[in-house]
Design an enzyme around this catalytic site. Structure first.
Site, PDB file in Angstrom:
ATOM      1  N   TYR A  70       0.833  -1.216   0.000  1.00  0.00           N
ATOM      2  CA  TYR A  70       0.000   0.000   0.000  1.00  0.00           C
ATOM      3  C   TYR A  70       0.865   1.262   0.000  1.00  0.00           C
ATOM      4  CZ  TYR A  70      -4.415  -2.430   0.085  1.00  0.00           C
ATOM      5  OH  TYR A  70      -5.498  -3.192  -0.288  1.00  0.00           O
ATOM      6  N   ARG A  73       1.835   1.802  -3.497  1.00  0.00           N
ATOM      7  CA  ARG A  73       0.711   2.310  -4.299  1.00  0.00           C
ATOM      8  C   ARG A  73       0.436   3.779  -3.976  1.00  0.00           C
ATOM      9  NH1 ARG A  73      -4.026  -1.648  -3.458  1.00  0.00           N
ATOM     10  NH2 ARG A  73      -5.067  -0.128  -4.758  1.00  0.00           N
ATOM     11  N   GLN A 104     -15.093   2.665  -7.125  1.00  0.00           N
ATOM     12  CA  GLN A 104     -14.470   1.555  -6.392  1.00  0.00           C
ATOM     13  C   GLN A 104     -13.011   1.903  -6.120  1.00  0.00           C
ATOM     14  OE1 GLN A 104     -15.715  -2.454  -8.301  1.00  0.00           O
ATOM     15  NE2 GLN A 104     -16.113  -0.907  -9.841  1.00  0.00           N
ATOM     16  N   ASP A 107      -7.966   5.783  -4.934  1.00  0.00           N
ATOM     17  CA  ASP A 107      -6.857   6.693  -5.252  1.00  0.00           C
ATOM     18  C   ASP A 107      -7.168   8.180  -5.062  1.00  0.00           C
ATOM     19  OD1 ASP A 107      -8.364   7.349  -7.567  1.00  0.00           O
ATOM     20  OD2 ASP A 107      -7.254   5.928  -8.825  1.00  0.00           O
ATOM     21  N   HIS A 122     -14.884   1.573  -1.704  1.00  0.00           N
ATOM     22  CA  HIS A 122     -13.858   0.676  -1.156  1.00  0.00           C
ATOM     23  C   HIS A 122     -12.833   1.416  -0.305  1.00  0.00           C
ATOM     24  CE1 HIS A 122     -14.807  -2.426  -4.577  1.00  0.00           C
ATOM     25  NE2 HIS A 122     -15.703  -2.423  -3.617  1.00  0.00           N
ATOM     26  N   CYS A 130      -7.285   1.332  12.679  1.00  0.00           N
ATOM     27  CA  CYS A 130      -6.756   0.303  13.559  1.00  0.00           C
ATOM     28  C   CYS A 130      -7.306  -1.059  13.118  1.00  0.00           C
ATOM     29  CB  CYS A 130      -7.196   0.652  14.985  1.00  0.00           C
ATOM     30  SG  CYS A 130      -6.901  -0.671  16.138  1.00  0.00           S
ATOM     31  N   CYS A 150      -1.268   1.249  16.629  1.00  0.00           N
ATOM     32  CA  CYS A 150      -2.353   2.170  16.988  1.00  0.00           C
ATOM     33  C   CYS A 150      -1.991   2.877  18.300  1.00  0.00           C
ATOM     34  CB  CYS A 150      -3.645   1.384  17.149  1.00  0.00           C
ATOM     35  SG  CYS A 150      -4.999   2.390  17.767  1.00  0.00           S
ATOM     36  N   CYS A 153      -4.728   1.508  21.139  1.00  0.00           N
ATOM     37  CA  CYS A 153      -4.808   0.137  21.681  1.00  0.00           C
ATOM     38  C   CYS A 153      -3.555  -0.687  21.403  1.00  0.00           C
ATOM     39  CB  CYS A 153      -6.038  -0.574  21.119  1.00  0.00           C
ATOM     40  SG  CYS A 153      -5.845  -1.059  19.395  1.00  0.00           S
ATOM     41  N   GLY A 190     -14.608   1.619 -16.823  1.00  0.00           N
ATOM     42  CA  GLY A 190     -13.292   1.135 -16.401  1.00  0.00           C
ATOM     43  C   GLY A 190     -13.328   0.143 -15.261  1.00  0.00           C
TER      44      GLY A 190
HETATM   45  C1  BJW Z   1     -10.084   0.622 -18.880  1.00  0.00           C
HETATM   46  C2  BJW Z   1      -8.962   1.318 -19.288  1.00  0.00           C
HETATM   47  C3  BJW Z   1      -9.182   2.606 -19.772  1.00  0.00           C
HETATM   48  C4  BJW Z   1      -8.283  -0.579 -18.543  1.00  0.00           C
HETATM   49  N1  BJW Z   1     -10.414   3.103 -19.830  1.00  0.00           N
HETATM   50  N2  BJW Z   1     -11.296   1.129 -18.964  1.00  0.00           N
HETATM   51  C5  BJW Z   1     -21.542 -12.296  -4.832  1.00  0.00           C
HETATM   52  C6  BJW Z   1     -21.081 -13.270  -5.695  1.00  0.00           C
HETATM   53  C7  BJW Z   1     -19.777 -13.738  -5.612  1.00  0.00           C
HETATM   54  C8  BJW Z   1     -18.895 -13.244  -4.661  1.00  0.00           C
HETATM   55  C9  BJW Z   1     -19.352 -12.279  -3.801  1.00  0.00           C
HETATM   56  C10 BJW Z   1     -20.658 -11.826  -3.894  1.00  0.00           C
HETATM   57  N3  BJW Z   1     -20.822 -10.870  -2.943  1.00  0.00           N
HETATM   58  C11 BJW Z   1     -19.655 -10.706  -2.285  1.00  0.00           C
HETATM   59  C12 BJW Z   1     -18.753 -11.563  -2.768  1.00  0.00           C
HETATM   60  C13 BJW Z   1     -17.333 -11.709  -2.319  1.00  0.00           C
HETATM   61  C14 BJW Z   1     -16.418 -10.629  -2.853  1.00  0.00           C
HETATM   62  C15 BJW Z   1     -16.420 -10.650  -4.379  1.00  0.00           C
HETATM   63  O1  BJW Z   1     -17.024  -9.861  -5.056  1.00  0.00           O
HETATM   64  N4  BJW Z   1     -15.667 -11.567  -4.953  1.00  0.00           N
HETATM   65  C16 BJW Z   1     -15.583 -11.655  -6.419  1.00  0.00           C
HETATM   66  C17 BJW Z   1     -14.123 -11.477  -6.859  1.00  0.00           C
HETATM   67  C18 BJW Z   1     -16.184 -12.939  -6.868  1.00  0.00           C
HETATM   68  N5  BJW Z   1     -16.819  -9.309  -2.354  1.00  0.00           N
HETATM   69  C19 BJW Z   1     -16.463  -8.900  -1.171  1.00  0.00           C
HETATM   70  O2  BJW Z   1     -15.813  -9.598  -0.405  1.00  0.00           O
HETATM   71  C20 BJW Z   1     -16.911  -7.511  -0.752  1.00  0.00           C
HETATM   72  N6  BJW Z   1     -17.495  -7.564   0.540  1.00  0.00           N
HETATM   73  C21 BJW Z   1     -18.714  -8.030   0.757  1.00  0.00           C
HETATM   74  O3  BJW Z   1     -19.470  -8.335  -0.162  1.00  0.00           O
HETATM   75  O4  BJW Z   1     -19.055  -8.108   2.094  1.00  0.00           O
HETATM   76  C22 BJW Z   1     -20.180  -8.923   2.441  1.00  0.00           C
HETATM   77  C23 BJW Z   1     -19.737 -10.361   2.271  1.00  0.00           C
HETATM   78  C24 BJW Z   1     -18.630 -10.801   2.936  1.00  0.00           C
HETATM   79  C25 BJW Z   1     -18.222 -12.123   2.779  1.00  0.00           C
HETATM   80  C26 BJW Z   1     -18.918 -12.992   1.929  1.00  0.00           C
HETATM   81  C27 BJW Z   1     -20.039 -12.511   1.230  1.00  0.00           C
HETATM   82  C28 BJW Z   1     -20.449 -11.177   1.415  1.00  0.00           C
HETATM   83  C29 BJW Z   1     -15.732  -6.568  -0.625  1.00  0.00           C
HETATM   84  C30 BJW Z   1     -15.078  -6.299  -1.914  1.00  0.00           C
HETATM   85  C31 BJW Z   1     -13.875  -5.381  -1.687  1.00  0.00           C
HETATM   86  C32 BJW Z   1     -13.037  -5.223  -2.925  1.00  0.00           C
HETATM   87  N7  BJW Z   1     -11.804  -4.619  -2.552  1.00  0.00           N
HETATM   88  C33 BJW Z   1     -10.817  -4.309  -3.576  1.00  0.00           C
HETATM   89  C34 BJW Z   1      -9.543  -3.797  -2.858  1.00  0.00           C
HETATM   90  C35 BJW Z   1      -9.769  -2.377  -2.360  1.00  0.00           C
HETATM   91  C36 BJW Z   1      -8.529  -1.793  -1.766  1.00  0.00           C
HETATM   92  C37 BJW Z   1      -7.395  -1.683  -2.761  1.00  0.00           C
HETATM   93  O5  BJW Z   1      -7.522  -1.014  -3.790  1.00  0.00           O
HETATM   94  O6  BJW Z   1      -6.371  -2.286  -2.484  1.00  0.00           O
HETATM   95  O7  BJW Z   1     -11.323  -3.340  -4.472  1.00  0.00           O
HETATM   96  S1  BJW Z   1     -10.477  -5.700  -4.662  1.00  0.00           S
HETATM   97  C38 BJW Z   1     -10.323  -4.750  -6.120  1.00  0.00           C
HETATM   98  O8  BJW Z   1     -11.367  -5.042  -7.061  1.00  0.00           O
HETATM   99  C39 BJW Z   1     -10.520  -3.303  -5.688  1.00  0.00           C
HETATM  100  C40 BJW Z   1     -11.300  -2.740  -6.827  1.00  0.00           C
HETATM  101  O9  BJW Z   1     -11.999  -1.584  -6.420  1.00  0.00           O
HETATM  102  C41 BJW Z   1     -12.208  -3.885  -7.197  1.00  0.00           C
HETATM  103  C42 BJW Z   1     -12.771  -3.818  -8.587  1.00  0.00           C
HETATM  104  O10 BJW Z   1     -11.759  -3.857  -9.538  1.00  0.00           O
HETATM  105  P1  BJW Z   1     -11.912  -2.942 -10.844  1.00  0.00           P
HETATM  106  O11 BJW Z   1     -11.929  -1.528 -10.459  1.00  0.00           O
HETATM  107  O12 BJW Z   1     -13.038  -3.437 -11.649  1.00  0.00           O
HETATM  108  O13 BJW Z   1     -10.487  -3.188 -11.556  1.00  0.00           O
HETATM  109  P2  BJW Z   1     -10.038  -4.349 -12.559  1.00  0.00           P
HETATM  110  O14 BJW Z   1      -8.566  -4.339 -12.588  1.00  0.00           O
HETATM  111  O15 BJW Z   1     -10.695  -5.628 -12.226  1.00  0.00           O
HETATM  112  O16 BJW Z   1     -10.623  -3.914 -13.969  1.00  0.00           O
HETATM  113  C43 BJW Z   1     -10.120  -2.792 -14.664  1.00  0.00           C
HETATM  114  C44 BJW Z   1     -10.979  -2.602 -15.894  1.00  0.00           C
HETATM  115  O17 BJW Z   1     -10.585  -1.413 -16.532  1.00  0.00           O
HETATM  116  C45 BJW Z   1     -10.804  -3.736 -16.927  1.00  0.00           C
HETATM  117  O18 BJW Z   1     -12.091  -4.171 -17.355  1.00  0.00           O
HETATM  118  C46 BJW Z   1     -10.067  -3.054 -18.074  1.00  0.00           C
HETATM  119  O19 BJW Z   1     -10.447  -3.571 -19.359  1.00  0.00           O
HETATM  120  C47 BJW Z   1     -10.531  -1.636 -17.922  1.00  0.00           C
HETATM  121  N8  BJW Z   1      -9.636  -0.621 -18.477  1.00  0.00           N
HETATM  122  N9  BJW Z   1      -7.840   0.513 -19.112  1.00  0.00           N
HETATM  123  C48 BJW Z   1     -11.452   2.305 -19.452  1.00  0.00           C
HETATM  124  N10 BJW Z   1      -8.123   3.370 -20.204  1.00  0.00           N
END
Ligand code: BJW
Length: 257
Positions: A70, A73, A104, A107, A122, A130, A150, A153, A190
């Site tokens: 992090y 990043r 999401q 940044d 997110h 903490c 922290c 704590c 995106g």
């Molecule tokens: C361009 C481009 C250009 C490139 N122009 N475009 C239902 C079904 C299945 C699973 C689950 C469900 N509900 C919940 C879950 C579990 C899980 C989940 O979703 N898992 C899946 C992977 C299957 N979700 C969770 O755990 C969430 N919590 C939750 O639901 O709590 C309740 C619960 C708990 C436990 C069990 C069940 C329910 C929390 C999700 C938190 C996600 N966190 C992250 C990290 C954040 C911190 C950090 O940044 O480090 O968030 S993971 C990561 O993915 C980050 C992003 O915000 C997120 C999405 O990614 P994003 O933004 O889509 O990026 P990419 O890289 O995937 O895609 C980039 C896109 O850009 C691509 O398509 C390119 O083509 C495109 N692109 N250049 C336009 N110039």
């Protein structure tokens, strides 16, 4: 279809729209030089899978590794600037009565560009909390510990972001869901549309009768369902969209597109 040709029907709908919701993902910051989540990583961190670092389990296993990832990043983002896609969304916010910008991304680039109504689903890379008590922490004593501890704590500090398996802030999710239900036009920009609950939002909007527009150079699981698919980089398509919709309006030449 030439992605630079914005469909006339979409231009017309945007000119009269009063409520728009926008969901952004890592792709909108790609043209600012911020790596996306699921595309190949480069440099120091190329051998790590971001999905495996963004979990509480990873932090428990190796807090130093996750903290340093992090920190790296943060540095990348500090050096980055918002791009034409971010600025086009600022312009959209100025032109439409209600624009909810749901991101999401952690940044902060939408706010740095000047967007006012931003919901960070997110969390934020530049905040710390903490690990044990979830309490936001702004200052901590100087020490050689990585991660630092922290001041209240003594537990480890962690970035204030939402990891897999953790719940999103209820208030942020509520605002996002409400915006998806009431939007006339919903943009998904995106994002790979893989991570829930954010990935549900365009489907909520579709079910409520919204026009759904996807902007992405690659297809996603959402693509077959959308009303308009604009296949290209957000930093190219969004300024073109704004120009075609409001280009003849007074003051457009002053925009930073
Ligand atoms: C361009 C481009 C250009 C490139 N122009 N475009 C239902 C079904 C299945 C699973 C689950 C469900 N509900 C919940 C879950 C579990 C899980 C989940 O979703 N898992 C899946 C992977 C299957 N979700 C969770 O755990 C969430 N919590 C939750 O639901 O709590 C309740 C619960 C708990 C436990 C069990 C069940 C329910 C929390 C999700 C938190 C996600 N966190 C992250 C990290 C954040 C911190 C950090 O940044 O480090 O968030 S993971 C990561 O993915 C980050 C992003 O915000 C997120 C999405 O990614 P994003 O933004 O889509 O990026 P990419 O890289 O995937 O895609 C980039 C896109 O850009 C691509 O398509 C390119 O083509 C495109 N692109 N250049 C336009 N110039």
């Amino acid at each position: 279809m030439n992605p630079l040709l914005i469909p006339t029907d979409l231009v017309t709908r945007l000119r009269t729209a009063r409520r728009v919701a926008v969901l952004t993902g890592a792709g909108i910051s790609a043209e600012s030089g911020v790596p996306t989540f699921r595309e190949a990583q480069t440099g120091l961190w190329a051998r790590y899978n971001p999905e495996e670092l963004a979990t509480p389990e990873a932090f428990r296993r190796n807090p130093r590794l996750v903290w340093e990832w992090y920190a790296w990043r943060q540095e990348r983002v500090r050096q980055a600037e918002p791009n034409a896609g971010h600025y086009a969304l600022v312009e959209m916010e100025r032109r439409i009565a209600e624009v909810a910008l749901i991101t999401q991304n952690v940044d902060g680039l939408h706010r740095r560009a000047g967007s006012q109504q931003v919901v960070e689903l997110h969390g934020n890379l530049f905040r710390v909390k903490c690990f044990a008590e979830d309490r936001p922490v702004e200052n901590w004593p100087e020490s050689a510990n990585i991660p630092p501890r922290c001041p209240h704590c003594g537990s480890l500090l962690r970035p204030d972001v939402v990891w897999f398996g953790e719940s999103l802030a209820a208030s942020a999710l509520r605002v996002a869901e409400q915006a998806a239900v009431t939007a006339e036009i919903f943009f998904s920009i995106g994002t790979s549309a893989l991570v829930y609950p954010a990935a549900n939002l365009p489907f909520t909007a579709l079910a409520a009768g919204a026009t759904v527009v996807e902007i992405n150079p690659q297809p996603t699981p959402l693509s077959p369902q959308v009303t308009f698919s604009l296949n290209g980089p957000a930093g190219v398509i969004l300024p073109r969209l704004v120009e075609q919709v409001w280009g003849d309006a007074v003051g457009i030449s002053e925009c930073r597109l």
